[in-house]
Design a protein around this motif. Structure first.
Motif, PDB file in Angstrom:
ATOM      1  N   GLN A   1     -34.706  43.112  33.018  1.00  0.00           N
ATOM      2  CA  GLN A   1     -34.788  43.891  34.284  1.00  0.00           C
ATOM      3  C   GLN A   1     -35.703  43.253  35.203  1.00  0.00           C
ATOM      4  N   CYS A   2     -36.864  42.908  34.539  1.00  0.00           N
ATOM      5  CA  CYS A   2     -37.722  42.099  35.483  1.00  0.00           C
ATOM      6  C   CYS A   2     -36.972  40.543  36.058  1.00  0.00           C
ATOM      7  N   ILE A   3     -36.337  39.963  35.441  1.00  0.00           N
ATOM      8  CA  ILE A   3     -35.277  38.802  35.777  1.00  0.00           C
ATOM      9  C   ILE A   3     -34.662  39.323  36.981  1.00  0.00           C
ATOM     10  N   GLY A   4     -34.036  40.508  36.674  1.00  0.00           N
ATOM     11  CA  GLY A   4     -33.124  41.067  37.595  1.00  0.00           C
ATOM     12  C   GLY A   4     -33.894  40.985  39.115  1.00  0.00           C
ATOM     13  N   ILE A   5     -35.101  41.843  39.040  1.00  0.00           N
ATOM     14  CA  ILE A   5     -35.985  42.078  40.014  1.00  0.00           C
ATOM     15  C   ILE A   5     -36.155  41.029  41.013  1.00  0.00           C
ATOM     16  N   ASN A   6     -36.778  39.829  40.180  1.00  0.00           N
ATOM     17  CA  ASN A   6     -36.976  38.358  40.660  1.00  0.00           C
ATOM     18  C   ASN A   6     -35.926  37.830  41.433  1.00  0.00           C
ATOM     19  N   ARG A   7     -34.739  37.956  40.636  1.00  0.00           N
ATOM     20  CA  ARG A   7     -33.611  37.375  41.313  1.00  0.00           C
ATOM     21  C   ARG A   7     -33.254  38.046  42.566  1.00  0.00           C
ATOM     22  N   PHE A   8     -33.356  39.204  42.655  1.00  0.00           N
ATOM     23  CA  PHE A   8     -33.164  39.905  43.767  1.00  0.00           C
ATOM     24  C   PHE A   8     -33.983  39.449  45.139  1.00  0.00           C
ATOM     25  N   VAL A   9     -35.345  39.295  44.781  1.00  0.00           N
ATOM     26  CA  VAL A   9     -36.214  38.992  45.538  1.00  0.00           C
ATOM     27  C   VAL A   9     -36.038  37.412  46.047  1.00  0.00           C
ATOM     28  N   ALA A  10     -35.721  36.503  45.267  1.00  0.00           N
ATOM     29  CA  ALA A  10     -35.632  35.269  45.465  1.00  0.00           C
ATOM     30  C   ALA A  10     -34.076  34.989  46.255  1.00  0.00           C
ATOM     31  N   MET A  11     -33.115  35.716  45.735  1.00  0.00           N
ATOM     32  CA  MET A  11     -31.850  35.574  46.457  1.00  0.00           C
ATOM     33  C   MET A  11     -31.414  36.294  47.773  1.00  0.00           C
ATOM     34  N   PHE A  12     -32.170  37.341  48.022  1.00  0.00           N
ATOM     35  CA  PHE A  12     -31.900  38.291  49.067  1.00  0.00           C
ATOM     36  C   PHE A  12     -32.928  38.709  49.869  1.00  0.00           C
ATOM     37  N   ALA A  13     -34.109  39.192  49.319  1.00  0.00           N
ATOM     38  CA  ALA A  13     -35.180  39.683  49.877  1.00  0.00           C
ATOM     39  C   ALA A  13     -35.950  38.752  50.836  1.00  0.00           C
ATOM     40  N   VAL A  14     -36.138  37.871  50.074  1.00  0.00           N
ATOM     41  CA  VAL A  14     -37.096  36.817  50.836  1.00  0.00           C
ATOM     42  C   VAL A  14     -36.221  35.855  51.726  1.00  0.00           C
ATOM     43  N   PRO A  15     -35.113  35.433  51.639  1.00  0.00           N
ATOM     44  CA  PRO A  15     -34.347  34.735  52.615  1.00  0.00           C
ATOM     45  C   PRO A  15     -33.879  35.633  53.655  1.00  0.00           C
ATOM     46  N   THR A  16     -33.706  36.919  53.557  1.00  0.00           N
ATOM     47  CA  THR A  16     -33.239  37.784  54.929  1.00  0.00           C
ATOM     48  C   THR A  16     -34.500  38.012  55.607  1.00  0.00           C
ATOM     49  N   LEU A  17     -35.574  38.039  54.955  1.00  0.00           N
ATOM     50  CA  LEU A  17     -36.995  38.303  55.909  1.00  0.00           C
ATOM     51  C   LEU A  17     -37.326  36.980  56.671  1.00  0.00           C
ATOM     52  N   THR A  18     -37.108  35.948  55.807  1.00  0.00           N
ATOM     53  CA  THR A  18     -37.182  34.395  56.452  1.00  0.00           C
ATOM     54  C   THR A  18     -36.443  34.309  57.989  1.00  0.00           C
ATOM     55  N   PHE A  19     -35.249  34.989  57.740  1.00  0.00           N
ATOM     56  CA  PHE A  19     -34.195  34.848  58.892  1.00  0.00           C
ATOM     57  C   PHE A  19     -34.513  35.685  59.819  1.00  0.00           C
ATOM     58  N   ILE A  20     -35.088  36.771  59.417  1.00  0.00           N
ATOM     59  CA  ILE A  20     -35.455  37.942  60.671  1.00  0.00           C
ATOM     60  C   ILE A  20     -36.658  37.578  61.437  1.00  0.00           C
ATOM     61  N   TYR A  21     -37.691  36.766  60.930  1.00  0.00           N
ATOM     62  CA  TYR A  21     -38.778  36.400  61.472  1.00  0.00           C
ATOM     63  C   TYR A  21     -38.729  35.005  62.237  1.00  0.00           C
ATOM     64  N   ILE A  22     -37.798  34.213  61.916  1.00  0.00           N
ATOM     65  CA  ILE A  22     -37.568  33.105  62.345  1.00  0.00           C
ATOM     66  C   ILE A  22     -36.475  33.115  63.638  1.00  0.00           C
ATOM     67  N   SER A  23     -35.708  33.842  63.523  1.00  0.00           N
ATOM     68  CA  SER A  23     -34.372  33.866  64.569  1.00  0.00           C
ATOM     69  C   SER A  23     -34.866  34.246  65.959  1.00  0.00           C
ATOM     70  N   PRO A  24     -35.970  35.100  66.032  1.00  0.00           N
ATOM     71  CA  PRO A  24     -36.070  35.553  67.341  1.00  0.00           C
ATOM     72  C   PRO A  24     -37.177  34.474  68.385  1.00  0.00           C
ATOM     73  N   ILE A  25     -37.447  33.388  67.532  1.00  0.00           N
ATOM     74  CA  ILE A  25     -38.432  32.664  68.370  1.00  0.00           C
ATOM     75  C   ILE A  25     -37.697  31.811  69.404  1.00  0.00           C
ATOM     76  N   ASN A  26     -38.530  30.922  70.152  1.00  0.00           N
ATOM     77  CA  ASN A  26     -37.812  30.297  71.300  1.00  0.00           C
ATOM     78  C   ASN A  26     -38.224  28.824  70.869  1.00  0.00           C
ATOM     79  N   PRO A  27     -37.516  27.946  70.435  1.00  0.00           N
ATOM     80  CA  PRO A  27     -37.676  26.640  69.863  1.00  0.00           C
ATOM     81  C   PRO A  27     -37.846  25.745  71.198  1.00  0.00           C
ATOM     82  N   TYR A  28     -37.874  26.014  72.596  1.00  0.00           N
ATOM     83  CA  TYR A  28     -38.031  25.463  73.471  1.00  0.00           C
ATOM     84  C   TYR A  28     -39.355  25.652  74.002  1.00  0.00           C
ATOM     85  N   HIS A  29     -40.170  26.702  73.358  1.00  0.00           N
ATOM     86  CA  HIS A  29     -41.251  26.846  73.854  1.00  0.00           C
ATOM     87  C   HIS A  29     -42.413  27.144  72.683  1.00  0.00           C
ATOM     88  N   MET A  30     -42.390  26.067  71.831  1.00  0.00           N
ATOM     89  CA  MET A  30     -43.181  26.125  70.743  1.00  0.00           C
ATOM     90  C   MET A  30     -44.617  25.257  70.937  1.00  0.00           C
TER      91      MET A  30
END
Length: 489
Positions: A38-67
């Motif tokens: 079950q611990c492996i399953g939790i870690n798998r969910f974090v690595a495959m879904f939770a962190v990637p979607t969190l990364t996407f939500i944080y990065i997608s709103p930025i303006n690359p032309y004003h970095m």
């Protein structure tokens, strides 16, 4: 002077992270709520879904032309300066220099920006820090994690190749001694009806594997290397052989070879790895001609031939047994590419950057049905990531598994050397004010979890990263408060 309200705001942002981590730790250590699967399953969910979607939500709103390009360049220069220093140090270090270079680079340059850094610095300096840290996060996800992965793969390739091929004269002699000690062929009684040969054999261990690197060499990930090496070996397998006891042995342990040595009319077949006697045939006509003296002469002649073939084969071993530099480079790049294709966080970062460019150029917003579908998963990102870290700490035999020297070294590199390097590169580019302070504090964040995952996977100083992650999370609050005071809030 720092105010009590400032301390409370920082504590308010970081305390929920500690609560989630403590719950993860207690669920394993005290309450025994989850099984290892079950611990492996939790870690798998974090690595495959939770962190990637969190990364996407944080990065997608930025303006690359004003970095803030000077801020990004300062971060890049910090890594480049570290690599140059480690390269120079590695030149003068004879033993394990490259191994320590990978570890030191990760400790200095790869903090926990996403999970700890963004909420912490947001509480310290306001929302504008989020965009700065996201720029660091993009460089980490797209570039620096892959640079570290390339370094690990280069080291793993060297270890794997060296285990597959006899590289030096000393290595060749080691193989010969091992085989001769396990295969003892004795000439027995010579009767009128035939030659009686007695064999004392034992199972020959696979000398191409090294137990010290078993976590890498025994993993299924080696298939990439083995497939390409098999192709290369097919072109090389007939070029050289090592002679042992008068029997020609293929220098490629993983290739099945059938080697024969004919003594008079007596034929001995060797097949399988390093040759295990499988078949002995003797003709009756030869039995009448063989006696003890002739047997001794044959053995003496074979030993003389062995010495000559061993001397001639030493040059061939160095030139023919090892793959070329181009071949090794191809193996490494293929491995890294395949690993990159399996990294969901890389996909999330790249897709988010692509969307950010499109949305900023065309001034459009993401459809709500897509945004909400990603957001509902990303909301689990921070909590589940810290919960997973707590589980990880509880599953370790010891929270601090390495010695005091290693703990001190990792702490100094993470909380002192990293910030000083970033301060130097930022000052050289003229960065001042709040951006300068944010850059230094983000460089002093706790150790990231991704470098530990790499270290565990490749079996390189994993205990040091274990201590760095665990101790870093415990010291995160006092260290950041200290830097906050020193930099003048």
């Amino acid at each position: 002077m720092i105010k009590g309200k400032d301390v409370y705001n920082i504590l308010e942002s970081i305390m929920p992270l500690y609560v989630a981590m403590l719950l993860g730790y207690g669920s394993i250590k005290w309450w025994k709520m989850f099984t290892p699967d079950q611990c492996i399953g939790i870690n798998r969910f974090v690595a495959m879904f939770a962190v990637p979607t969190l990364t996407f939500i944080y990065i997608s709103p930025i303006n690359p032309y004003h970095m803030n390009w000077r801020f990004i360049v300062a971060d890049i220069l910090q890594k480049i300066v570290t690599l140059i220093c480690l390269f120079l140090w590695n030149i003068f270090t004879k033993r394990d220099g490259f191994d320590w270079s990978i570890t030191i680079f990760s400790l200095i340059n790869l903090p926990n920006t996403l999970v700890v850094g963004i909420p912490l610095l947001n509480a310290m300096y306001g929302e504008f820090t989020v965009s700065l840290l996201i720029q660091i996060l993009v460089m980490q996800s797209v570039l620096w994690y892959n640079v570290v992965l390339l370094m690990y793969e280069y080291r793993a390739a060297k270890l794997f190749i060296s285990q597959q091929f006899v590289e030096t004269n000393e290595g060749s002699q080691k193989v010969e001694n091992e085989i001769e000690s396990n295969v003892d062929v004795e000439l027995g009684e010579i009767g009128n009806n035939g030659v009686k040969l007695s064999h004392s054999t034992s199972k020959v261990s696979n000398l191409t594997r090294v137990d010290a690197f078993s976590s890498y060499t025994n993993s299924p990930q080696n298939n990439d290397f083995e497939e390409m090496l098999d192709i290369w070996k097919k072109f090389q397998k007939s070029r050289s052989c090592t002679s042992i006891g008068g029997v020609k042995i293929s220098p490629y342990p993983n290739l099945k070879s059938n080697s024969e040595k004919i003594i008079g009319k007596t034929k001995i077949n060797f097949s399988g790895r390093f040759g295990t006697p499988q078949e002995i045939e003797a003709s009756k006509g030869v039995n009448e001609l063989v006696d003890k003296n002739s047997s001794a002469k044959v053995i003496e002649l074979e030993e003389h031939e062995n010495e000559e073939m061993h001397e001639e084969g030493n040059v061939d071993n160095e030139q023919q047994m090892l793959p070329s530099h181009d071949m090794m480079t191809k193996l490494i790049l293929v491995r890294v590419w395949r690993k990159m294709l399996k990294n969901p966080n890389l996909y999330a970062a790249v897709l988010a950057i692509v969307w950010a460019f499109i949305a900023s150029r065309l001034d459009i917003k993401m459809p709500s049905i897509i945004h909400d579908s990603i957001t509902i998963i990303s909301h689990t990102g921070l909590g589940m990531s810290m919960f997973s870290l707590g589980i990880f700490m509880a599953l370790q035999p010891k929270i601090i598994a390495c010695g005091k020297t290693s703990v001190t070294m990792s702490t100094v590199l993470r909380f002192l050397v990293g910030p000083l390097l970033f301060a130097a590169t930022s000052a050289s580019l003229g960065i001042r004010g709040v951006v300068f302070k944010v850059g230094i504090i983000q460089a002093a964040l706790p150790q990231g979890i991704v470098p530990f995952v790499f270290a565990k996977e490749y079996n390189l100083h994993a205990e040091i990263f274990n201590a760095a992650v665990s101790l870093g999370l415990a010291l995160a609050f006092p260290i950041t408060i200290l830097y906050y005071v020193i930099l003048g809030a």
